[in-house]
Design an enzyme around this catalytic site. Structure first.
Site, PDB file in Angstrom:
ATOM      1  N   GLU A  92     -59.985  20.087 -47.087  1.00  0.00           N
ATOM      2  CA  GLU A  92     -59.045  21.251 -47.065  1.00  0.00           C
ATOM      3  C   GLU A  92     -59.543  22.595 -46.307  1.00  0.00           C
ATOM      4  OE1 GLU A  92     -56.189  23.026 -46.695  1.00  0.00           O
ATOM      5  OE2 GLU A  92     -55.696  21.680 -48.063  1.00  0.00           O
ATOM      6  N   GLU A  95     -58.545  28.608 -46.935  1.00  0.00           N
ATOM      7  CA  GLU A  95     -59.432  29.132 -47.748  1.00  0.00           C
ATOM      8  C   GLU A  95     -58.584  29.753 -48.831  1.00  0.00           C
ATOM      9  OE1 GLU A  95     -61.608  29.397 -44.029  1.00  0.00           O
ATOM     10  OE2 GLU A  95     -59.638  29.978 -44.787  1.00  0.00           O
ATOM     11  N   SER A 146     -67.593  28.205 -47.371  1.00  0.00           N
ATOM     12  CA  SER A 146     -67.291  29.794 -46.902  1.00  0.00           C
ATOM     13  C   SER A 146     -68.252  30.677 -46.998  1.00  0.00           C
ATOM     14  CB  SER A 146     -65.686  30.099 -47.440  1.00  0.00           C
ATOM     15  OG  SER A 146     -64.925  28.831 -46.901  1.00  0.00           O
ATOM     16  N   CYS A 160     -63.309  27.125 -49.452  1.00  0.00           N
ATOM     17  CA  CYS A 160     -62.299  26.354 -48.877  1.00  0.00           C
ATOM     18  C   CYS A 160     -62.490  24.999 -49.870  1.00  0.00           C
ATOM     19  CB  CYS A 160     -62.502  25.929 -47.556  1.00  0.00           C
ATOM     20  SG  CYS A 160     -64.356  25.638 -47.115  1.00  0.00           S
ATOM     21  N   SER A 319     -69.907  27.805 -40.186  1.00  0.00           N
ATOM     22  CA  SER A 319     -69.540  28.996 -40.698  1.00  0.00           C
ATOM     23  C   SER A 319     -70.325  30.173 -40.358  1.00  0.00           C
ATOM     24  CB  SER A 319     -69.797  28.775 -42.300  1.00  0.00           C
ATOM     25  OG  SER A 319     -68.912  28.118 -42.940  1.00  0.00           O
ATOM     26  N   HIS A 332     -64.756  30.357 -40.063  1.00  0.00           N
ATOM     27  CA  HIS A 332     -65.205  29.113 -40.831  1.00  0.00           C
ATOM     28  C   HIS A 332     -64.492  27.919 -39.985  1.00  0.00           C
ATOM     29  CE1 HIS A 332     -67.116  30.921 -43.921  1.00  0.00           C
ATOM     30  NE2 HIS A 332     -66.111  31.829 -44.058  1.00  0.00           N
TER      31      HIS A 332
END
Length: 427
Positions: A92, A95, A146, A160, A319, A332
């Site tokens: 996923e 965020e 993140s 995230c 990141s 990100h």
């Protein structure tokens, strides 16, 4: 102490050892002149910025544990981080973002949070620190999921995957109370999850998230609002804000001149997304590979003044945290095909800095050439929202992107939030 807690504290300890090693390297002039420096630690560490024209004096004190973020051949530490929170169908990327404002009498405020306190907060979220850097104004941490930014009176936590971001609130409020800090504003925002069914409590729905915050924020934050800003497609922008009366009056007076822009990008260009995969057999640290990715993708040129510190995950993902005086930026990237995603966020001032902000926005989106983009601005209510939306549309026009929907809403203690979605021009 739980094993996950012990693991987090061990990683923070390793980061501190690397920091001490960096002090020795600096004294021997072995650290590259443009390397990312660790956040201020006592009075020994110079400011992160190298350009004297933008180099503020170092902070007098910070009680954080900090990390060496630019390994050298003399530092044989190797650490590979895999992003956690992987759903069965994929990672996923979208965020969850939490911004908290405090008031207090200590000039360092939140930057006095001890290592153990920070570890407890991140353990509640289910993430850990992998790299850090700081300057006079704030500390910036790259997390396994993140980023975290800590100012004396403001904290921004962005995670995230399947992290439980809002579970940080009770723990954080306990530790800030011990520092004599009082919460005066809260804003939570996120897009629409790619894999919503994989999200754990309290993130299974926006209603659940709102209820969780409502029950845990202090009653002094009396001005509250939750809203979903829609789009013409399947994605929406979810925002919750809570503020004390003092902050509402301050915003109405227009004394907050800064803004935050959050950009979400999906359907990344495949050839560009491949740049965020590590090469097989590359055993260098995440910082070293991240620096290469920063150069290869020209992320470092988005804002030439920014001190950029990137980190590469294994086998893929990237990141970045950037520091420009008292403003931050962060990127990100989840490059996997089928659910590729990238985000860009920055803060700044609209008055006097509009052209620079829009230029950075255009460059950041150009790095990924996405098939779908959403842009959200959060700004003081005295800024003309129509002017902002028009300016954003004009900035993205050269990239071949056309605005498909737009919405705006006012939130107490947060100001006006705009939300626009873009896709490429149709043939």
């Amino acid at each position: 102490m739980s094993s996950s807690r012990e693991d987090l504290l061990l990683r923070l300890l390793l980061l501190r050892l690397l920091h001490l090693a960096s002090l020795c390297l600096q004294s021997l002039s072995l650290v590259a002149s443009h390397a990312c420096h660790p956040p201020p630690f006592s009075h020994l560490i110079p400011s992160a910025h190298q350009n004297s024209s933008i180099n503020p004096p170092p902070s007098p004190l910070s009680s954080h544990v900090h990390a060496l973020v630019s390994p050298t051949p003399s530092t044989p530490f190797r650490c590979f981080y895999h992003r956690r929170g992987m759903a069965v169908s994929g990672f996923e990327g979208f965020e969850k973002r939490l911004e908290l404002h405090f008031s207090g009498h200590d000039s360092l405020g939140l930057r006095r949070l001890l290592c153990d306190a920070l570890a407890q907060v991140l353990d509640a979220v289910q993430c850990t620190v992998v790299s850090a850097v700081g300057n006079r104004y704030f500390d910036a941490y790259i997390l396994s999921e993140s980023s975290l930014f800590v100012y004396p009176c403001k904290m921004v936590l962005k995670t995230c995957g399947t992290t439980q971001l809002l579970r940080s609130v009770p723990c954080l409020l306990r530790h800030t109370a011990e520092l004599g800090l009082r919460l005066r504003a809260c804003r939570y925002s996120r897009g629409s999850f790619i894999f919503p069914r994989a999200q754990p409590f309290p993130h299974t729905s926006f209603a659940e998230e709102v209820l969780y915050l409502e029950e845990r924020l202090p009653p002094s934050l009396a001005f509250r609002k939750a809203c979903v800003l829609p789009s013409s497609g399947s994605h929406s922008w979810h925002v919750y804000s809570a503020s004390s009366a003092d902050d509402d009056e301050r915003l109405a007076a227009g004394s907050w001149s800064t803004f935050t822009v959050e950009v979400c990008m999906t359907e990344l260009d495949r050839s560009l997304a491949r740049r965020f995969f590590r090469k097989k057999g590359d055993e260098r640290s995440g910082d070293a590979v991240g620096a290469d990715m920063t150069d290869l993708t020209e992320i470092g040129s988005i804002n030439p003044r920014t001190l950029v510190c990137g980190f590469a995950f294994d086998p893929c993902g990237y990141s970045m945290n950037g520091l420009d005086r008292d403003s931050y930026s962060t990127i990100h990237v989840t490059p996997e095909e089928g659910h590729s995603y990238a985000s860009f966020e920055c803060t700044g001032r609209w008055a006097g800095g509009r052209a620079e902000v829009l230029d950075s926005l255009r460059k950041a989106i150009g790095v990924f050439r996405p098939g779908a983009v959403s842009v959200s601005f959060c700004m003081a209510p005295n800024v003309d929202e129509n002017q902002v939306r028009s300016a954003v549309g004009d900035a993205l026009e050269p990239l071949g992107l056309c605005c498909r929907s737009q919405a705006a809403e006012e939130f107490p203690g947060a100001g006006t939030v705009t939300y626009q979605t873009f896709t490429p021009h149709r043939e």
